[in-house]
Design a protein around this motif. Structure first.
Motif: not given
Length: 127
Positions: A49-62, A71-80
């Motif tokens: 998911l982090l890779g996916f959302f980063t790809g969306l951000a690089l394409g200016a969709v996010l 990425g930092t908030g939700f997935l940073g809290g989710y992963t461990t």
């Protein structure tokens, strides 16, 4: 960073950590194993998911702000990473060399691969 983004990032981190707790609990209740299956599943899905959302951000969709929140908030809290490291040491200390190596090195290889796949998918969708 605005105050609103900071608050959203903090709340997202709490939600991610709560979801990690729930997912790990559900997996432990359904799969009886001394191998940390829940932690592995959490880190694999979070990396994808982090890779996916980063790809969306690089394409200016996010937007960069949303990438920070998700990425930092939700997935940073989710992963461990710390729990994965602890579980690897626990497996090695109990003499489960193969399981420990699979957990440590296998998770590293799998999470990096899934991050790359997610990034590719995100940029493909944004493209």
């Amino acid at each position: 960073m605005t105050a609103l983004v900071f608050v959203a990032l903090s709340l997202a981190g709490g939600l991610g950590a709560a979801l990690r707790f729930v997912v790990d609990g559900v997996v432990k209740a359904r799969i009886r194993s001394s191998f940390p299956v829940g932690v592995m599943l959490i880190n694999l899905s979070g990396s994808l998911l982090l890779g996916f959302f980063t790809g969306l951000a690089l394409g200016a969709v996010l937007s960069p702000e949303w990438l920070l929140i998700v990425g930092t908030g939700f997935l940073g809290g989710y992963t461990t990473f710390s729990t994965a490291s602890f579980e690897t040491v626990r497996l090695l200390q109990t003499g489960r060399l193969t399981a420990g190596l699979l957990n440590g090195l296998g998770m590293l290889a799998a999470t990096v691969s899934l991050s790359y796949l997610g990034l590719w998918l995100g940029t493909l969708l944004a493209g």
